[in-house]
Design a protein around this motif. Structure first.
Motif, short mmCIF file in Angstrom:
data_model
loop_
_atom_site.label_atom_id
_atom_site.label_comp_id
_atom_site.label_asym_id
_atom_site.label_seq_id
_atom_site.Cartn_x
_atom_site.Cartn_y
_atom_site.Cartn_z
N CYS A 160 0.81 -1.23 0.00
CA CYS A 160 0.00 0.00 0.00
C CYS A 160 0.84 1.27 0.00
O CYS A 160 1.78 1.42 0.78
CB CYS A 160 -0.92 -0.01 1.22
SG CYS A 160 -1.88 1.49 1.40
N CYS B 47 -8.94 3.58 -2.63
CA CYS B 47 -9.90 2.55 -2.24
C CYS B 47 -10.95 3.11 -1.29
O CYS B 47 -12.08 2.64 -1.25
CB CYS B 47 -9.17 1.36 -1.61
SG CYS B 47 -8.18 1.74 -0.15
N VAL C 71 -1.42 -0.32 -6.72
CA VAL C 71 -0.40 -1.35 -6.56
C VAL C 71 -1.01 -2.75 -6.55
O VAL C 71 -0.39 -3.72 -6.12
CB VAL C 71 0.45 -1.13 -5.28
CG1 VAL C 71 1.37 0.07 -5.46
CG2 VAL C 71 -0.43 -0.94 -4.06
N ILE D 214 -7.67 -6.29 -2.46
CA ILE D 214 -8.27 -5.86 -1.19
C ILE D 214 -9.51 -6.66 -0.83
O ILE D 214 -9.63 -7.17 0.28
CB ILE D 214 -8.62 -4.35 -1.24
CG1 ILE D 214 -7.39 -3.53 -1.64
CG2 ILE D 214 -9.14 -3.89 0.12
CD1 ILE D 214 -7.69 -2.06 -1.93
S1 SF4 Z 1 -5.93 1.99 -3.17
FE1 SF4 Z 1 -4.29 0.53 -2.70
S2 SF4 Z 1 -2.49 1.82 -2.42
FE2 SF4 Z 1 -4.24 3.19 -2.32
S3 SF4 Z 1 -4.72 3.32 -0.12
FE3 SF4 Z 1 -5.99 1.70 -0.94
S4 SF4 Z 1 -4.79 -0.18 -0.63
FE4 SF4 Z 1 -3.39 1.54 -0.40
#
Ligand code: SF4
Lengths: 522, 198
Positions: free
Chosen positions: A365, A371, A426, A430
């Motif tokens: 992350c 997200c 990335v 999730i």
């Molecule tokens: S979208 Fe991915 S990189 Fe961005 S905060 Fe959420 S988990 Fe982290």
């Protein structure tokens, strides 16, 4: 506001109060409306009507967080709920536009994911390389096992220099460590310099979002906090006035601080560099004004080479803000003449997470917040309802690693629509990790009996994530509106148990079909 | 065991299974057209910065008003004298009264509208943030196509401090209302002026 707090350029300002006549914040040189940084793509103003700010989840020691209860209170404040939802949805849309503007977007995501996975699986070697490079650059390097260790180390550095005041820029890691509270007890004055973070500090609240810490507050809330703490006009809710008040009251702290501290977005092993990305330039002030500079670094922030910044920088701000880059991308590598520079490398559960087969990739992350912005539950419940340092989908999968009991209910705060996975720059899976946590927590009996019963009843759905996966890639229209099943679905502790409706699968599919059909007309 | 050794030992014990090679990063085709100057200016403006063309006999024609209205001008470029000698500044906080700082960028990036400085260009790093306004000289020949090209430059492995500025300091932490001059400079203006040939 006392006399000296008034901005220097007071002459010739027009109403509202401190805005210079040539203020260029809203329109660019060519007259077009600007929406860089966290700016909205169109004006989104909460109605000019006061409404008490709903507060976050009630924290009762280790007892499981009742997010549903806090979410209900958030939704019961319709002005806040609507402004929050719209604001973050706008960020999400800006992100989409930015991502679509790059033909190699998917390739960049894949590269970023692979670089992170490579680094994490060789983290020992990269940390040693980073440490050696930093030392060669004249930086003092410290290692902290956990948050308490981090706080003790920083306190030690400050004591060595007789430092009593510290200005800092935003750092989720220091939130994790409870840094501010600890330092208060030690008589060290900590001043947050990021506007959103400062609002939260003055209001004695945690940040509710990793990128926009005060996203859950309206301008009236901010006006109230500043009137109470900075002595501003309680009836002036103009964002320019409020921001200017913070600038003018924070500047003296920056100039006089004994030490400065920043977080870290990327730590480059090859060169020993700490990279921060900010819009306000406050990391640069924290790092360049005081005589003592400290950078707190989560060990998962490592990347191998400078070249890789060329991948991460291109996805971070686009995912977070919908801008090609943040206003400032700062590379701290060595101390200025006559000053001292310290790195504190912090584990705080990361090394342990590396050994969790289903969850280690959450360490990829980069804290972009995408997200969270896309999550219908997050947008409608507010970050503080999670009662944890990290809210939203990323929070659901990393909070339980800090405290399984306390955060045992959070993995149920998801509609499993998979949108978080789709936007993650990335490529963290999730929603699959959320699902995996549900299983782990159920097996380990971290879930109260009632919810376990509910899970059994819902077994058909839970055992077949494919049913959920069907919703991945669901159209925006489906995500924009919080699906009814998300609120009332017994699978979600977030929902209201007592209004339990139809069988969950049925209502989910009914909802899904309806929305897909609507979308099919496009 | 020291914290360092304990952390490293746990990382070794917990090394994730599987093969995770470091990928080769391909050179991506720049997203910008051939006219890097135009592309740079366009992106900079979208990020809240300004472009000023140098005048025929006054490099600073486009920012003359701002300079003339300033009480304290700190210049780190030979093209302008200013009235605050950055080399003589004892402590970073002493540049807090600077109205306009003038510095030269190492290079610009067309993809983003960014400019790079290191401690060598800024002389006093803090002046790029504590000043009210920033004027940047940039040689059009120093504009790189994209971020990827920028990170192939040696400065990032050499400078103690290197920073990309893209427009002025900005915040929108209150209801998303965009405000320039959050903690740092209220404006950033780039003057496209070739370097004086040595
Ligand atoms: S979208 Fe991915 S990189 Fe961005 S905060 Fe959420 S988990 Fe982290």
């Amino acid at each position: 506001m006392s006399e000296e707090l008034h901005p220097r350029e007071r002459e010739g300002v027009v109403n509202p109060v401190v805005r210079a006549p040539d203020d260029e914040s809203e329109r660019g040189q060519d007259g077009r409306r600007l929406d860089h940084a966290e700016g909205t793509s169109k004006p989104i103003k909460a109605p000019a009507q006061r409404e008490p700010q709903p507060r976050g989840a009630k924290i009762r020691g280790d007892r499981p967080i009742d997010q549903g209860e806090a979410a209900e209170r958030f939704l019961a404040a319709p002005l806040h709920a609507a402004a929050h939802d719209e604001r973050l949805w706008d960020l999400r849309r800006k992100r989409d536009n930015a991502a679509h503007g790059i033909p190699e977007w998917e390739e960049l995501r894949e590269l970023a994911s692979q670089i992170k996975q490579h680094t994490l699986s060789n983290l020992d070697a990269y940390l040693e390389q980073f440490e050696a490079a930093a030392k060669a650059n004249g930086v003092h390097v410290h290692w902290a096992r956990d948050g308490a260790d981090h706080n003790r180390i920083v306190l030690g550095i400050l004591r060595d220099h007789g430092a009593k005041t510290l200005v800092k820029s935003k750092s989720m890691l220091t939130e994790e460590c409870g840094f501010r509270h600890f330092m208060e007890g030690e008589g060290v004055e900590i001043i947050e310099t990021d506007l959103g973070e400062r609002i939260q500090q003055l209001d004695n609240e945690e940040p509710s979002h990793v990128v926009v810490p005060a996203a859950h507050k309206t301008r009236f809330d901010v006006a109230e906090v500043f009137a109470r703490t900075l002595g501003t006009d309680p009836d002036n809710d103009d964002a320019h006035y409020l921001a200017e008040s913070q600038r003018e009251t924070t500047r003296p702290y920056i100039l006089n601080a004994d030490a400065g501290l920043t977080g870290c977005n990327f730590a480059v092993a090859e060169t020993g560099t700490v990279v921060t990305c900010t819009n306000e330039g406050n990391a640069d002030l924290s790092g360049n004004v005081p005589k003592l500079q400290i950078h707190s670094i989560g060990i998962e922030k490592l990347i191998p080479c400078v070249e890789h910044l060329g991948v991460f920088l291109r996805i971070l701000a686009r995912s977070a803000l919908g801008s090609p880059i943040t206003q400032y991308t700062s590379h701290f590598r060595g101390p200025r003449a006559g000053t001292e520079m310290h790195y504190v490398l912090v584990d705080n559960g990361r090394a342990a997470r590396l050994g969790m087969e289903a969850f280690w990739t959450s360490l990829k992350c980069i804290r972009c917040g995408a997200c969270m912005n896309t999550c219908p539950v997050y947008r409608r419940s507010g970050g503080l309802s999670y009662g944890a340092t990290y809210a939203g989908p990323i929070g659901l999968i990393i909070d339980p690693t800090f405290n399984k009991r306390k955060y045992s209910t959070l993995p149920f705060s998801s509609t499993m629509n998979g949108s978080c996975t789709n936007v993650c720059p990335v490529k963290i899976n999730i929603h699959e990790q959320i699902f995996a946590w549900r299983k782990v927590l159920a097996e380990e009996h971290q879930i109260p009996m009632l919810k376990q019963g509910m899970m059994k009843a819902a077994g058909a759905v839970l055992s077949r994530p494919a049913a959920y996966r069907a919703a991945i890639g669901a159209a925006d229209s489906a995500l924009k509106v919080l699906p009814r099943f998300a609120v009332y679905n017994p699978l979600n502790t977030w929902g209201k148990k007592r209004e339990m409706p139809d069988a969950p699968r049925q209502s989910f599919h009914a909802w899904y079909k309806e929305n897909r059909m609507k979308d099919g007309a496009k | 065991m020291s914290a360092r050794d304990a952390i490293l030992a746990e990382i070794r014990k917990n090394r994730p299974a599987g093969d995770h090679p470091l990928p080769e990063v391909p050179l991506f085709t720049p997203l910008v057209g051939d006219d890097l100057v135009a592309e740079f200016g366009e992106r900079l403006k979208r990020m809240g910065g300004r472009i000023a063309e140098p005048g025929a006999d006054d490099v600073f024609a486009g920012v003359r008003e701002r300079l003339d209205g300033a009480k304290v001008v700190a210049s780190a470029v030979p093209e302008l004298a200013g009235n605050r000698d950055l080399k003589a500044v004892a402590r970073p906080r002493d540049v807090d009264d600077v109205d306009v700082a003038v510095v030269r960028a190492v290079f610009g990036i067309a993809e983003t509208g960014s400019v790079l400085f290191t401690q060598d260009q800024l002389v006093v790093n803090a002046v790029a943030y504590l000043a009210q306004h920033l004027v940047v000289l940039l040689d059009p020949a120093d504009i790189l196509p994209n971020v990827q090209a920028a990170y192939r430059r040696p400065e990032f492995g050499q400078a103690a401090y290197a920073v990309l500025h893209t427009g002025p300091s900005a915040t929108a932490d209150i209801e998303g209302v965009l405000i320039h001059g959050a903690q740092g400079v209220r404006s950033l203006t780039v003057v496209l002026q070739p370097r004086a040939t040595a």
